[in-house]
Write a protein that holds these residues in place. Structure first.
Motif, PDB file in Angstrom:
ATOM      1  N   UNK A 160       0.847  -1.187   0.000  1.00  0.00           N
ATOM      2  CA  UNK A 160       0.000   0.000   0.000  1.00  0.00           C
ATOM      3  C   UNK A 160       0.887   1.244   0.000  1.00  0.00           C
ATOM      4  N   UNK A 161       0.674   2.130  -0.968  1.00  0.00           N
ATOM      5  CA  UNK A 161       1.507   3.343  -1.113  1.00  0.00           C
ATOM      6  C   UNK A 161       2.974   2.937  -1.008  1.00  0.00           C
ATOM      7  N   UNK A 162       3.755   3.579  -0.139  1.00  0.00           N
ATOM      8  CA  UNK A 162       5.169   3.194  -0.016  1.00  0.00           C
ATOM      9  C   UNK A 162       5.488   2.523   1.316  1.00  0.00           C
ATOM     10  N   UNK A 163       4.440   2.146   2.080  1.00  0.00           N
ATOM     11  CA  UNK A 163       4.665   1.551   3.396  1.00  0.00           C
ATOM     12  C   UNK A 163       5.069   0.091   3.289  1.00  0.00           C
ATOM     13  N   UNK A 164       5.823  -0.374   4.271  1.00  0.00           N
ATOM     14  CA  UNK A 164       6.274  -1.758   4.366  1.00  0.00           C
ATOM     15  C   UNK A 164       5.416  -2.481   5.396  1.00  0.00           C
ATOM     16  N   UNK A 165       4.867  -3.638   5.022  1.00  0.00           N
ATOM     17  CA  UNK A 165       4.004  -4.398   5.919  1.00  0.00           C
ATOM     18  C   UNK A 165       4.768  -5.038   7.070  1.00  0.00           C
ATOM     19  N   UNK A 166       4.029  -5.428   8.115  1.00  0.00           N
ATOM     20  CA  UNK A 166       4.648  -5.938   9.342  1.00  0.00           C
ATOM     21  C   UNK A 166       5.537  -7.147   9.077  1.00  0.00           C
ATOM     22  N   UNK A 167       5.122  -7.992   8.135  1.00  0.00           N
ATOM     23  CA  UNK A 167       5.884  -9.216   7.868  1.00  0.00           C
ATOM     24  C   UNK A 167       7.312  -8.885   7.463  1.00  0.00           C
ATOM     25  N   UNK A 168       7.458  -7.924   6.563  1.00  0.00           N
ATOM     26  CA  UNK A 168       8.800  -7.578   6.109  1.00  0.00           C
ATOM     27  C   UNK A 168       9.538  -6.679   7.093  1.00  0.00           C
ATOM     28  N   UNK A 169       8.823  -6.034   7.984  1.00  0.00           N
ATOM     29  CA  UNK A 169       9.491  -5.371   9.107  1.00  0.00           C
ATOM     30  C   UNK A 169      10.180  -6.433   9.958  1.00  0.00           C
ATOM     31  N   UNK A 170       9.473  -7.544  10.197  1.00  0.00           N
ATOM     32  CA  UNK A 170      10.077  -8.617  10.989  1.00  0.00           C
ATOM     33  C   UNK A 170      11.171  -9.341  10.209  1.00  0.00           C
ATOM     34  N   UNK A 171      11.084  -9.338   8.889  1.00  0.00           N
ATOM     35  CA  UNK A 171      12.180  -9.889   8.085  1.00  0.00           C
ATOM     36  C   UNK A 171      13.443  -9.025   8.215  1.00  0.00           C
ATOM     37  N   UNK A 172      13.269  -7.717   8.363  1.00  0.00           N
ATOM     38  CA  UNK A 172      14.425  -6.851   8.623  1.00  0.00           C
ATOM     39  C   UNK A 172      15.133  -7.299   9.897  1.00  0.00           C
ATOM     40  N   UNK A 173      14.338  -7.612  10.920  1.00  0.00           N
ATOM     41  CA  UNK A 173      14.913  -8.102  12.176  1.00  0.00           C
ATOM     42  C   UNK A 173      15.645  -9.417  11.941  1.00  0.00           C
ATOM     43  N   UNK A 174      15.043 -10.310  11.177  1.00  0.00           N
ATOM     44  CA  UNK A 174      15.709 -11.582  10.848  1.00  0.00           C
ATOM     45  C   UNK A 174      17.070 -11.344  10.185  1.00  0.00           C
ATOM     46  N   UNK A 175      17.087 -10.461   9.199  1.00  0.00           N
ATOM     47  CA  UNK A 175      18.358 -10.166   8.519  1.00  0.00           C
ATOM     48  C   UNK A 175      19.395  -9.639   9.495  1.00  0.00           C
ATOM     49  N   UNK A 176      18.951  -8.791  10.425  1.00  0.00           N
ATOM     50  CA  UNK A 176      19.867  -8.234  11.415  1.00  0.00           C
ATOM     51  C   UNK A 176      20.410  -9.326  12.338  1.00  0.00           C
ATOM     52  N   UNK A 177      19.577 -10.297  12.689  1.00  0.00           N
ATOM     53  CA  UNK A 177      20.026 -11.411  13.537  1.00  0.00           C
ATOM     54  C   UNK A 177      21.092 -12.225  12.815  1.00  0.00           C
ATOM     55  N   UNK A 178      20.847 -12.530  11.540  1.00  0.00           N
ATOM     56  CA  UNK A 178      21.837 -13.279  10.761  1.00  0.00           C
ATOM     57  C   UNK A 178      23.157 -12.498  10.700  1.00  0.00           C
ATOM     58  N   UNK A 179      23.069 -11.181  10.538  1.00  0.00           N
ATOM     59  CA  UNK A 179      24.277 -10.368  10.477  1.00  0.00           C
ATOM     60  C   UNK A 179      24.969 -10.272  11.835  1.00  0.00           C
ATOM     61  N   UNK A 180      24.196 -10.328  12.911  1.00  0.00           N
ATOM     62  CA  UNK A 180      24.784 -10.377  14.256  1.00  0.00           C
ATOM     63  C   UNK A 180      25.708 -11.582  14.372  1.00  0.00           C
ATOM     64  N   UNK A 181      25.241 -12.736  13.940  1.00  0.00           N
ATOM     65  CA  UNK A 181      26.078 -13.931  13.990  1.00  0.00           C
ATOM     66  C   UNK A 181      27.244 -13.807  13.025  1.00  0.00           C
ATOM     67  N   UNK A 182      26.995 -13.239  11.853  1.00  0.00           N
ATOM     68  CA  UNK A 182      28.061 -13.067  10.864  1.00  0.00           C
ATOM     69  C   UNK A 182      29.178 -12.190  11.422  1.00  0.00           C
ATOM     70  N   UNK A 183      28.814 -11.074  12.037  1.00  0.00           N
ATOM     71  CA  UNK A 183      29.820 -10.163  12.587  1.00  0.00           C
ATOM     72  C   UNK A 183      30.554 -10.761  13.791  1.00  0.00           C
TER      73      UNK A 183
END
Length: 338
Positions: A23-46
């Motif tokens: 909808x318009x340019x907003x990001x839905x909750x699911x992909x907001x939580x996917x951002x968190x997932x990506x950050x978790x994977x990068x936490x382990x990577x770092x």
């Protein structure tokens, strides 16, 4: 956990994925939580614990088993967000790494905290039949959170439900069946009361590590359950958009893995309306089950809170109260306390 002190806090820069924009340019909750997932994977990577190396070299599977997000500001297409991760001082659960994720976004000259998410992680030893001939080997730093199987506490007593047989939807049944007549549905309605029960075959693209349903699969599933709930109550998102300029918005959501669900099993999802708040928001509980050896096994639990917002223009929206039609459609499903 004292061993967490050996893992350093991290900062990751992430762009929300375009798939999450509806909808318009907003990001839905699911992909907001996917951002968190990506950050978790990068936490382990770092921290030199890369997901690929853990799996390929050690037979260890990184599993997000709990995530609870509060969305404070909407994310948009082209946002470049900053995700800060550290240990969670308010949570200490044996056998899990508990992390606190704060996501920041730029709004004009100001940086705002857009998302706060509490996350639990376990490392599971690979036991897929595809790779069973290669034994998992431990990583000392991850020993306190390494498990042979995901086995977290269910939310209710399932012991009286025995000798059940799961429905077996055809591979082409698509979205599955709502409120069917098989005995598993009857047992779950007895357990949960007024609820929507959805029987659905787990497809491979909701899984990882060969055959196990993953955290992001349950996040997708949570959104799908809400869509089916609205449709079964005669609430059309498209009609709301055209007639009222309304869209669903999600301020909070949580998904927890309790046990393992496998590709092509029948997943029974119980979607229960548990609360409404001043006719502005309503909250559903989601509980997921499979049947094994005639017994119910709870594989996941979660909750999600929805409201509605009116689109004012291409950049702005405002929260609205339910009108009479929406209120009636939602309230008739509310589980009454005993």
């Amino acid at each position: 956990m004292t061993w967490i002190n050996s893992l350093k806090p991290t900062i990751s820069t992430i762009h929300p994925r375009i798939e999450g924009n509806n909808i318009c340019t907003w990001i839905g909750f699911k992909h907001v939580m996917y951002v968190v997932e990506e950050a978790i994977i990068d936490f382990f990577r770092q921290n030199d614990l890369r997901q690929r190396a853990l799996y390929e070299e050690h037979g260890l599977c990184l599993e997000i088993v709990d995530s609870e997000a509060r969305i404070l500001h909407a994310l948009h297409i082209d946002d470049q967000v900053r995700a800060e991760i550290d240990s969670d001082p308010e949570m200490d659960i044996d056998g899990e790494l508990r992390l606190l994720v704060n996501v920041f976004a730029q709004r004009g000259e100001q940086e705002v905290k857009a998302v706060v998410c509490r996350v639990g992680v376990q490392i599971k030893e690979d036991d897929s039949p595809v790779t069973a001939d290669i034994a998992a080997s431990p990583v000392e730093a991850l020993g306190p959170i390494t498990v042979k199987t995901i086995d977290r506490e269910p939310t209710g007593d399932l012991s009286k439900f025995m000798n059940l047989a799961a429905a077996t939807p055809d591979l082409l049944d698509g979205r599955g069946e709502i409120n069917g007549e098989d005995p598993v549905v009857a047992a779950l309605k007895e357990l949960h009361g007024t609820s929507m029960v959805w029987a659905w075959r787990i497809p491979y693209f909701y899984c990882h590590y060969n055959e196990r349903m993953k955290h992001s699969g349950y996040i997708r599933h949570l959104e799908e359950a809400e869509d089916l709930f609205l449709a079964s109550n005669g609430i059309s998102i498209r009609k709301m958009l055209h007639d009222k300029k309304w869209i669903p918005v999600v301020p909070t959501a949580r998904a927890q893995l309790l046990a393992e669900a496998m590709m092509e099993e029948t997943l029974y999802t119980v979607y229960t309306l548990v609360d409404t708040y001043r006719d502005f928001t309503y909250t559903h509980a989601m509980n997921c089950y499979v049947v094994r050896d005639g017994k119910l096994v709870q594989t996941a639990t979660g909750h999600i809170t929805h409201g509605y917002a009116r689109i004012n223009d291409r950049t702005d929206w405002s929260l609205v109260a339910f009108d009479d039609d929406t209120k009636e459609s939602i309230h008739r499903n509310l589980v009454k306390a005993d």
